[in-house]
Design a protein around this motif. Structure first.
Motif, mmCIF file in Angstrom:
data_model
loop_
_atom_site.group_PDB
_atom_site.id
_atom_site.type_symbol
_atom_site.label_atom_id
_atom_site.label_comp_id
_atom_site.label_asym_id
_atom_site.label_seq_id
_atom_site.Cartn_x
_atom_site.Cartn_y
_atom_site.Cartn_z
ATOM 1 N N LEU A 41 0.814 -1.220 0.000
ATOM 2 C CA LEU A 41 0.000 0.000 0.000
ATOM 3 C C LEU A 41 0.845 1.267 0.000
ATOM 4 O O LEU A 41 0.317 2.372 -0.035
ATOM 5 N N GLY A 42 2.152 1.097 0.066
ATOM 6 C CA GLY A 42 3.040 2.247 0.072
ATOM 7 C C GLY A 42 3.077 2.972 1.413
ATOM 8 O O GLY A 42 3.365 4.168 1.455
ATOM 9 N N LEU A 43 2.791 2.271 2.483
ATOM 10 C CA LEU A 43 2.797 2.887 3.811
ATOM 11 C C LEU A 43 4.136 2.673 4.493
ATOM 12 O O LEU A 43 4.731 1.598 4.382
ATOM 13 N N GLY A 44 4.590 3.692 5.206
ATOM 14 C CA GLY A 44 5.824 3.601 5.948
ATOM 15 C C GLY A 44 5.563 3.335 7.425
ATOM 16 O O GLY A 44 4.405 3.314 7.871
ATOM 17 N N PRO A 45 6.616 3.164 8.192
ATOM 18 C CA PRO A 45 6.478 2.894 9.632
ATOM 19 C C PRO A 45 5.666 3.954 10.373
ATOM 20 O O PRO A 45 4.833 3.620 11.219
ATOM 21 N N ALA A 46 5.875 5.224 10.046
ATOM 22 C CA ALA A 46 5.127 6.293 10.726
ATOM 23 C C ALA A 46 3.633 6.188 10.421
ATOM 24 O O ALA A 46 2.793 6.428 11.300
ATOM 25 N N ASP A 47 3.298 5.796 9.182
ATOM 26 C CA ASP A 47 1.895 5.611 8.814
ATOM 27 C C ASP A 47 1.262 4.506 9.651
ATOM 28 O O ASP A 47 0.129 4.632 10.124
ATOM 29 N N LEU A 48 1.993 3.420 9.832
ATOM 30 C CA LEU A 48 1.482 2.303 10.617
ATOM 31 C C LEU A 48 1.297 2.691 12.080
ATOM 32 O O LEU A 48 0.293 2.327 12.697
ATOM 33 N N VAL A 49 2.249 3.437 12.607
ATOM 34 C CA VAL A 49 2.130 3.891 14.001
ATOM 35 C C VAL A 49 0.887 4.753 14.153
ATOM 36 O O VAL A 49 0.104 4.582 15.099
ATOM 37 N N ASP A 50 0.671 5.658 13.222
ATOM 38 C CA ASP A 50 -0.520 6.517 13.274
ATOM 39 C C ASP A 50 -1.797 5.692 13.199
ATOM 40 O O ASP A 50 -2.760 5.943 13.933
ATOM 41 N N LEU A 51 -1.834 4.721 12.322
ATOM 42 C CA LEU A 51 -3.010 3.877 12.153
ATOM 43 C C LEU A 51 -3.287 3.059 13.415
ATOM 44 O O LEU A 51 -4.421 2.999 13.898
ATOM 45 N N VAL A 52 -2.251 2.452 13.969
ATOM 46 C CA VAL A 52 -2.415 1.651 15.188
ATOM 47 C C VAL A 52 -2.856 2.544 16.344
ATOM 48 O O VAL A 52 -3.766 2.189 17.103
ATOM 49 N N ARG A 53 -2.251 3.699 16.463
ATOM 50 C CA ARG A 53 -2.617 4.628 17.543
ATOM 51 C C ARG A 53 -4.088 5.043 17.419
ATOM 52 O O ARG A 53 -4.835 5.038 18.395
ATOM 53 N N ALA A 54 -4.518 5.363 16.206
ATOM 54 C CA ALA A 54 -5.903 5.775 15.991
ATOM 55 C C ALA A 54 -6.862 4.636 16.340
ATOM 56 O O ALA A 54 -7.889 4.860 16.989
ATOM 57 N N ARG A 55 -6.542 3.432 15.938
ATOM 58 C CA ARG A 55 -7.397 2.282 16.240
ATOM 59 C C ARG A 55 -7.411 2.002 17.738
ATOM 60 O O ARG A 55 -8.454 1.675 18.295
ATOM 61 N N ALA A 56 -6.282 2.130 18.402
ATOM 62 C CA ALA A 56 -6.206 1.886 19.844
ATOM 63 C C ALA A 56 -7.026 2.906 20.618
ATOM 64 O O ALA A 56 -7.562 2.604 21.680
ATOM 65 N N GLU A 57 -7.135 4.106 20.052
ATOM 66 C CA GLU A 57 -7.912 5.162 20.704
ATOM 67 C C GLU A 57 -9.394 5.063 20.378
ATOM 68 O O GLU A 57 -10.174 5.910 20.791
ATOM 69 N N GLY A 58 -9.774 4.032 19.620
ATOM 70 C CA GLY A 58 -11.183 3.781 19.385
ATOM 71 C C GLY A 58 -11.758 4.311 18.106
ATOM 72 O O GLY A 58 -12.953 4.251 17.888
ATOM 73 N N SER A 59 -10.943 4.840 17.243
ATOM 74 C CA SER A 59 -11.441 5.355 15.986
ATOM 75 C C SER A 59 -11.487 4.215 14.972
ATOM 76 O O SER A 59 -10.508 3.927 14.298
ATOM 77 N N ALA A 60 -12.649 3.553 14.875
ATOM 78 C CA ALA A 60 -12.793 2.390 14.000
ATOM 79 C C ALA A 60 -12.634 2.747 12.532
ATOM 80 O O ALA A 60 -12.272 1.916 11.724
#
Length: 130
Positions: free
Chosen positions: A102-121
């Protein structure tokens, strides 16, 4: 608690491992006996004994003659290391492979995981410029 399709002795061993990892069964603590496990899980004592023997073979438990099985010093660290490696193989490696596609880098993944962990489905991210 018992899962269909998985060997019972493996499930019993994993349950004891879980207790060691979460600290409810500490180092030098006495592990449940094979008879206690057999009654709890409603299985043959030989099945429970096989799970306990597997943990002893891995060095997680050791036997005190005439007393029972006890948690080895360092067992928790050993199990955490083993499970971390399995977690990486099972989840992180496929995640990274898909992220690359998908062309995502490590920072993108961290942002995605953080958002999901905070409840943003419905968390979405903007691709990091390359």
């Amino acid at each position: 608690m018992i899962e269909e399709g998985r060997a019972l002795f493996l499930q019993i061993a994993e349950s004891v491992e879980d207790s060691i990892i979460d600290g409810s069964l500490p180092a030098e603590g006495q592990a449940p006996s094979t008879n206690e496990l057999a009654v709890f899980y409603r299985v043959n004592p030989a099945t429970a004994a096989k799970g306990i023997a597997m943990l002893a073979d891995k060095g997680v438990l050791y036997k005190r003659r005439g007393i029972g099985m006890f948690v080895s010093p360092g067992a928790r660290d050993l199990l955490r290391t083993e499970r971390l490696a399995a977690f990486a193989d099972r989840y992180v490696d496929p995640l990274l492979a898909e992220a690359r596609k998908l062309g995502l880098g490590p920072a993108d993944l961290v942002d995605l995981v953080r958002a999901r962990a905070e409840g943003s489905a419905s968390a979405t991210i903007e691709r990091t410029p390359r």
